[in-house]
Each structure stands twice: as structure tokens, then as C-alpha cells.
Design a protein around this motif. Structure first.
Motif, PDB file in Angstrom:
ATOM      1  N   LYS A   1     -11.715  11.267  -8.535  1.00 57.47           N
ATOM      2  CA  LYS A   1     -12.988  11.322  -7.821  1.00 57.47           C
ATOM      3  C   LYS A   1     -12.894  10.532  -6.516  1.00 57.47           C
ATOM      4  CE  LYS A   1     -17.817   9.947  -8.458  1.00 57.47           C
ATOM      5  NZ  LYS A   1     -18.768   9.294  -9.374  1.00 57.47           N
ATOM      6  N   PRO A   2     -13.531  10.984  -5.443  1.00 59.10           N
ATOM      7  CA  PRO A   2     -13.461  10.228  -4.175  1.00 59.10           C
ATOM      8  C   PRO A   2     -14.037   8.825  -4.341  1.00 59.10           C
ATOM      9  CG  PRO A   2     -14.350  12.429  -3.807  1.00 59.10           C
ATOM     10  CD  PRO A   2     -14.296  12.235  -5.295  1.00 59.10           C
ATOM     11  N   SER A   3     -13.365   7.864  -3.749  1.00 56.30           N
ATOM     12  CA  SER A   3     -13.901   6.503  -3.732  1.00 56.30           C
ATOM     13  C   SER A   3     -15.013   6.416  -2.685  1.00 56.30           C
ATOM     14  CB  SER A   3     -12.789   5.500  -3.416  1.00 56.30           C
ATOM     15  OG  SER A   3     -12.248   5.754  -2.125  1.00 56.30           O
ATOM     16  N   LYS A   4     -15.777   5.349  -2.744  1.00 59.11           N
ATOM     17  CA  LYS A   4     -16.879   5.192  -1.801  1.00 59.11           C
ATOM     18  C   LYS A   4     -16.313   5.128  -0.384  1.00 59.11           C
ATOM     19  CE  LYS A   4     -21.040   2.477  -0.890  1.00 59.11           C
ATOM     20  NZ  LYS A   4     -21.907   3.657  -1.057  1.00 59.11           N
ATOM     21  N   PRO A   5     -16.721   6.041   0.493  1.00 58.46           N
ATOM     22  CA  PRO A   5     -16.148   6.068   1.847  1.00 58.46           C
ATOM     23  C   PRO A   5     -16.659   4.910   2.698  1.00 58.46           C
ATOM     24  CG  PRO A   5     -17.864   7.721   1.647  1.00 58.46           C
ATOM     25  CD  PRO A   5     -17.700   7.121   0.285  1.00 58.46           C
ATOM     26  N   ARG A   6     -15.951   4.674   3.793  1.00 61.71           N
ATOM     27  CA  ARG A   6     -16.337   3.659   4.779  1.00 61.71           C
ATOM     28  C   ARG A   6     -16.761   4.360   6.061  1.00 61.71           C
ATOM     29  NH1 ARG A   6     -13.690   0.279   8.753  1.00 61.71           N
ATOM     30  NH2 ARG A   6     -11.758   1.443   8.420  1.00 61.71           N
ATOM     31  N   CYS A   7     -17.967   4.051   6.518  1.00 63.84           N
ATOM     32  CA  CYS A   7     -18.526   4.678   7.721  1.00 63.84           C
ATOM     33  C   CYS A   7     -18.533   3.658   8.857  1.00 63.84           C
ATOM     34  CB  CYS A   7     -19.947   5.185   7.482  1.00 63.84           C
ATOM     35  SG  CYS A   7     -20.069   6.424   6.178  1.00 63.84           S
TER      36      CYS A   7
ATOM     37  N   THR B   1     -18.538  13.216  -6.006  1.00 56.75           N
ATOM     38  CA  THR B   1     -18.968  12.931  -4.637  1.00 56.75           C
ATOM     39  C   THR B   1     -19.289  11.444  -4.507  1.00 56.75           C
ATOM     40  OG1 THR B   1     -21.293  13.402  -5.138  1.00 56.75           O
ATOM     41  CG2 THR B   1     -19.939  15.242  -4.335  1.00 56.75           C
ATOM     42  N   GLU B   2     -19.158  10.943  -3.282  1.00 58.45           N
ATOM     43  CA  GLU B   2     -19.560   9.579  -2.926  1.00 58.45           C
ATOM     44  C   GLU B   2     -20.058   9.621  -1.486  1.00 58.45           C
ATOM     45  OE1 GLU B   2     -20.004   6.804  -4.371  1.00 58.45           O
ATOM     46  OE2 GLU B   2     -19.111   7.189  -6.340  1.00 58.45           O
ATOM     47  N   GLU B   3     -20.923   8.672  -1.102  1.00 57.55           N
ATOM     48  CA  GLU B   3     -21.513   8.684   0.232  1.00 57.55           C
ATOM     49  C   GLU B   3     -21.652   7.282   0.786  1.00 57.55           C
ATOM     50  OE1 GLU B   3     -26.249   8.744  -0.961  1.00 57.55           O
ATOM     51  OE2 GLU B   3     -25.207  10.659  -0.624  1.00 57.55           O
ATOM     52  N   CYS B   4     -21.880   7.219   2.102  1.00 56.39           N
ATOM     53  CA  CYS B   4     -22.100   5.953   2.796  1.00 56.39           C
ATOM     54  C   CYS B   4     -23.119   6.185   3.910  1.00 56.39           C
ATOM     55  CB  CYS B   4     -20.796   5.378   3.361  1.00 56.39           C
ATOM     56  SG  CYS B   4     -19.980   6.446   4.584  1.00 56.39           S
ATOM     57  N   ILE B   5     -23.765   5.090   4.365  1.00 54.81           N
ATOM     58  CA  ILE B   5     -24.809   5.150   5.379  1.00 54.81           C
ATOM     59  C   ILE B   5     -24.343   4.373   6.623  1.00 54.81           C
ATOM     60  CG2 ILE B   5     -27.217   4.633   5.930  1.00 54.81           C
ATOM     61  CD1 ILE B   5     -26.907   6.772   3.824  1.00 54.81           C
ATOM     62  N   LEU B   6     -24.621   4.948   7.798  1.00 56.23           N
ATOM     63  CA  LEU B   6     -24.270   4.317   9.076  1.00 56.23           C
ATOM     64  C   LEU B   6     -25.497   4.334   9.976  1.00 56.23           C
ATOM     65  CD1 LEU B   6     -22.260   3.230  11.254  1.00 56.23           C
ATOM     66  CD2 LEU B   6     -21.794   5.614  11.826  1.00 56.23           C
ATOM     67  N   TYR B   7     -25.792   3.180  10.610  1.00 60.42           N
ATOM     68  CA  TYR B   7     -26.875   3.114  11.587  1.00 60.42           C
ATOM     69  C   TYR B   7     -26.249   3.015  12.974  1.00 60.42           C
ATOM     70  CZ  TYR B   7     -31.058   1.809  14.138  1.00 60.42           C
ATOM     71  OH  TYR B   7     -32.097   1.786  15.040  1.00 60.42           O
ATOM     72  N   LEU B   8     -26.610   3.950  13.855  1.00 60.32           N
ATOM     73  CA  LEU B   8     -26.067   4.017  15.208  1.00 60.32           C
ATOM     74  C   LEU B   8     -27.140   3.585  16.197  1.00 60.32           C
ATOM     75  CD1 LEU B   8     -23.801   4.859  17.170  1.00 60.32           C
ATOM     76  CD2 LEU B   8     -24.771   7.170  17.160  1.00 60.32           C
ATOM     77  N   ASN B   9     -26.773   2.654  17.086  1.00 67.27           N
ATOM     78  CA  ASN B   9     -27.670   2.170  18.135  1.00 67.27           C
ATOM     79  C   ASN B   9     -26.995   2.387  19.480  1.00 67.27           C
ATOM     80  OD1 ASN B   9     -29.748   0.936  19.538  1.00 67.27           O
ATOM     81  ND2 ASN B   9     -28.976  -1.137  19.176  1.00 67.27           N
ATOM     82  N   VAL B  10     -27.472   3.358  20.226  1.00 66.51           N
ATOM     83  CA  VAL B  10     -26.905   3.683  21.540  1.00 66.51           C
ATOM     84  C   VAL B  10     -27.617   2.825  22.578  1.00 66.51           C
ATOM     85  CG1 VAL B  10     -26.450   5.487  23.221  1.00 66.51           C
ATOM     86  CG2 VAL B  10     -26.410   6.026  20.781  1.00 66.51           C
ATOM     87  N   THR B  11     -26.883   1.955  23.257  1.00 67.72           N
ATOM     88  CA  THR B  11     -27.445   1.020  24.237  1.00 67.72           C
ATOM     89  C   THR B  11     -27.235   1.527  25.650  1.00 67.72           C
ATOM     90  OG1 THR B  11     -25.365  -0.224  24.279  1.00 67.72           O
ATOM     91  CG2 THR B  11     -27.052  -0.931  22.700  1.00 67.72           C
ATOM     92  N   PRO B  12     -28.100   1.106  26.613  1.00 64.17           N
ATOM     93  CA  PRO B  12     -27.884   1.503  28.015  1.00 64.17           C
ATOM     94  C   PRO B  12     -26.581   0.934  28.542  1.00 64.17           C
ATOM     95  CG  PRO B  12     -30.115   0.670  27.662  1.00 64.17           C
ATOM     96  CD  PRO B  12     -29.350   0.357  26.425  1.00 64.17           C
ATOM     97  N   SER B  13     -25.983   1.676  29.466  1.00 62.01           N
ATOM     98  CA  SER B  13     -24.721   1.219  30.050  1.00 62.01           C
ATOM     99  C   SER B  13     -24.975   0.018  30.946  1.00 62.01           C
ATOM    100  CB  SER B  13     -24.075   2.350  30.858  1.00 62.01           C
ATOM    101  OG  SER B  13     -24.950   2.788  31.887  1.00 62.01           O
TER     102      SER B  13
END
Length: 375
Positions: free
Chosen positions: A144-150, A224-236
Motif C-alpha cells: 500500500k502507498p505510504s503517506k506522501p509528502r507534499c 490510497t494515502e493523501e497529504c495536504i499542502l497550503y500554497l501562499n503566493v506572495t508579491p514579487s
């Protein structure tokens, strides 16, 4: 002709024995089974007997070698009304017959705590003279897939290409990765490119609207396994301002270094110059005069200047005083002791002309009044 006749008789005997024997494998289930590691599996091998099968019952399960040059490995045996379940060391304690008495027509086995090394082709062979029957089953033990890294790769700034990665360190291939946005519109950005095999999402020319939470799911046929990622797009950032500030800082540092070096060089030069001046021998300076000649010239000059200001009345008194302050001339120093003139008698008074003829030098002594003050 005789060997050929014997071979024909052997083939006919085999066919006759097969027709007479009533032993049959009755299992009709799938011959290929997929299971996840850690699970249990039943390998089915049902059989039926006839009255003609009168010999002892022997059951053997073996794991066939993938290399024809190697021997097959016996896993579990039943012979002489006895089961031998710990025959194969890697499966010790994990393999058992499904029925307590296999003579009833159930030669199936149960395998628990599956491992990836348990994958392979299993051969069930049932023998009861004169009949022999067998069945093969393919077991695939999947991990079974291990818990992924995001995580996000690269700078998360507006106008940049942002790569979202999802990696599962364990799991039987093929693994499939899916990405979805769990906030706002629930849709991936329009410029996003998904790679389901590599598990990446390439967000090109990212904007502030790409910010949010994302979920990656890794899956194969057994889990199945899943992971959560929070993306913060900052101004250049202001690149021009940063460059200008860096240039100014470098110039200031260079100026400070130059000032420090100049001060050090100047101090070293001054120290070297002072050392040279102290060690320099000046040859153009005449040696200092002796104290005797200086005192003599000063006294003689003073006496002459005093004589010029003396009056005739004071000259007589000066002549009568003993000449204790007279400094001998160079001729007197060179004259032998026998030629040194005798001092005049103490009681006799000598006139000024006589003193001059004797070589005396007139000295003016200031007149004093009765109180002792100079007139």
C-alpha cells in the motif's frame, strides 16, 4: 521395435489409469490473486475422491522458483494423516491448512501477514494412488502507498513558475497521483499542468489567485494515502531597490576599507620617518663650545662693557680691589708657573696706569650708597 512397443504400452497404461482414477480438483475460482501486504489470503484447492483411489493421501504445497535452474520450495505438507505446517522457515507460523482434516476434500491453505516476498506462483499437488492432480495459483502481494509528502519547489512569488510535488516513498507500482484544490473554487489554476505518474503540478506564471489549500492522493490497486499542502503566493519583491541598496552597501564598505588602509599607511610612514630622524647623524653641525671659553668670553665682554661706562672716579676704587674675578688668559695658562706674576702687596695702593702695565683688566663696579642699593 521393442523399445517403441514398450513406450506405447506405457502411454496406454497412463491413459487407462487416468480414466479409471476418480481424483479430481474441483476448485474453479480465479488463478490470480492480488492482496495488500499485511493482509491474509486463502489459496483454494478443493478435490474429490472415488472408490478407486485407495492409496494414502498426500498433499503438497510448493512455491515455484522463477529461475528454472533453482529448486521449488515446499511450503506445507500433509502425509500419513499428519500436517507439517512449519516446513518452510520464512512462512513459519503464518501458513495453515484451511481444514483440520484435509482428507475430507479440502486441501486449501491460509496465509496470514502477507509480505512482498510472498509473491509468486503456488502449486497445489494432491496424490492418492493411483490418481495425481494439481493446481497453480498466482499470488501478487502489493504494498500500500505510504503517506506522501507534499511541498512546493521554487520561489512562491507572483509571475514565477511554481511546482507542487507529491512523493510516496513506499508502494507497489504503478502508483497514481491526483491533485485537487480544496479551497475557493475547488479547481486547479488554468495554467496548471498535472503529471499523474510523477505526482507534480506545474503552475505557470502563478498569480495570487493560486493561493489556497491543495490535496494530493497517492493510490494503487490495494490502497490510497493523501497529504495536504497550503500554497501562499506572495508579491514579487522590488528587485531594482534591492540591487541599488546592495550596490550602495558595497560602495560604503569599500570606502571604509580604503579609509582604514590610508590611515594605516600614513601611521606606518610617520613612524618610519620619526625613526629615521632619531637615528640620523648630522655632520654639518659644529661641536658645542666648552664651558670655560664661554664663561671667559662672557666675563671679558661684560668687563669691557662695564669699563666703558665707568667714570674716572670709580676707576680708582676698582683698581684697588683685588682681582678675584679675573679669568686668566690663554697666555697665562700656557706660561710656566715660574713666570706667573706675583700678586701685589695687600697694603700697597697701585694706580691705574701701574695696574694696566701689570696686565690687569679694568672692571667697572657699580657704585652703591650706604643702604646697599646700586646708584
Amino acid at each position: 521395435m521393442e523399445p517403441s512397443g514398450a513406450r506405447v504400452r506405457f502411454v496406454l497404461l497412463s491413459l487407462f489409469t487416468g480414466l479409471v482414477s476418480g481424483l479430481e480438483i474441483t476448485s474453479t475460482g480465479p488463478t490470480s490473486i492480488e492482496k495488500a501486504s499485511g493482509q491474509s489470503v486463502k489459496l483454494d484447492c478443493q478435490f474429490s475422491l472415488a472408490s478407486e483411489d485407495s492409496g494414502p493421501l498426500d498433499i503438497e504445497w510448493s512455491l515455484l522458483s522463477s529461475d528454472n535452474q533453482k529448486e521449488d520450495k515446499a511450503v506445507i505438507l500433509y502425509s500419513g494423516d499428519r500436517a507439517y505446517e512449519d516446513y518452510y522457515a520464512p512462512m513459519k507460523g503464518r501458513v495453515h491448512f484451511n481444514s483440520a482434516d484435509p482428507k475430507n476434500g479440502d486441501a486449501s491453505i491460509n496465509l496470514t501477514g502477507l509480505k512482498s516476498s510472498d509473491s509468486g506462483t503456488y502449486h497445489c499437488k494432491v496424490k492418492k494412488a493411483p490418481g495425481i492432480r494439481s493446481r497453480k495459483l498466482l499470488l501478487i502481494v502489493m504494498v500500500k502507498p505510504s503517506k506522501p509528502r507534499c511541498y512546493a519547489e521554487g520561489p512562491t512569488q507572483e509571475g514565477k513558475d511554481i511546482v507542487l510535488k507529491c512523493i510516496s516513498s513506499e508502494g507497489t507500482s504503478p502508483l497514481q497521483y491526483t491533485w485537487e484544490k480544496t479551497s475557493d473554487t475547488k479547481l486547479l489554476p488554468a495554467s496548471a499542468v498535472l503529471d499523474p505518474v510523477g505526482g507534480t503540478v506545474n503552475v505557470r506564471n502563478a498569480s495570487a489567485s493560486a493561493s489556497g489549500s491543495y490535496r494530493c492522493t497517492a493510490s494503487n490497486r490495494v490502497g490510497t494515502e493523501e497529504c495536504i499542502l497550503y500554497l501562499n503566493v506572495t508579491p514579487s519583491p522590488n528587485t531594482a531597490g534591492i540591487i541599488a541598496g546592495a550596490i550602495i552597501a558595497v560602495l560604503l564598505i569599500l570606502i571604509i576599507i580604503a579609509i582604514i588602509l590610508f590611515c594605516c599607511c600614513r601611521a606606518r610612514h610617520r613612524k618610519k620617518y620619526e625613526k629615521e630622524i632619531c637615528n640620523e647623524i648630522r655632520e654639518d653641525v659644529p661641536p658645542p663650545k666648552s664651558r670655560v671659553s664661554t664663561a671667559r668670553s662672557f666675563t671679558v665682554g661684560s668687563q669691557r662693557s662695564s669699563l666703558g661706562s665707568m667714570s674716572p672716579s670709580n676707576l680708582h676704587e676698582y683698581a684697588l680691589k683685588p682681582q678675584y674675578d679675573k679669568i686668566p688668559s690663554s697666555e697665562e695658562y700656557e706660561r710656566p708657573p715660574s713666570h706667573v706674576p706675583l700678586p701685589p702687596p695687600s697694603g700697597a695702593k697701585m694706580a691705574g696706569p701701574n695696574l694696566s702695565r701689570m696686565g690687569a683688566i679694568p672692571v667697572m663696579i657699580p657704585a652703591q650708597n650706604r643702604d646697599g642699593s646700586i646708584v
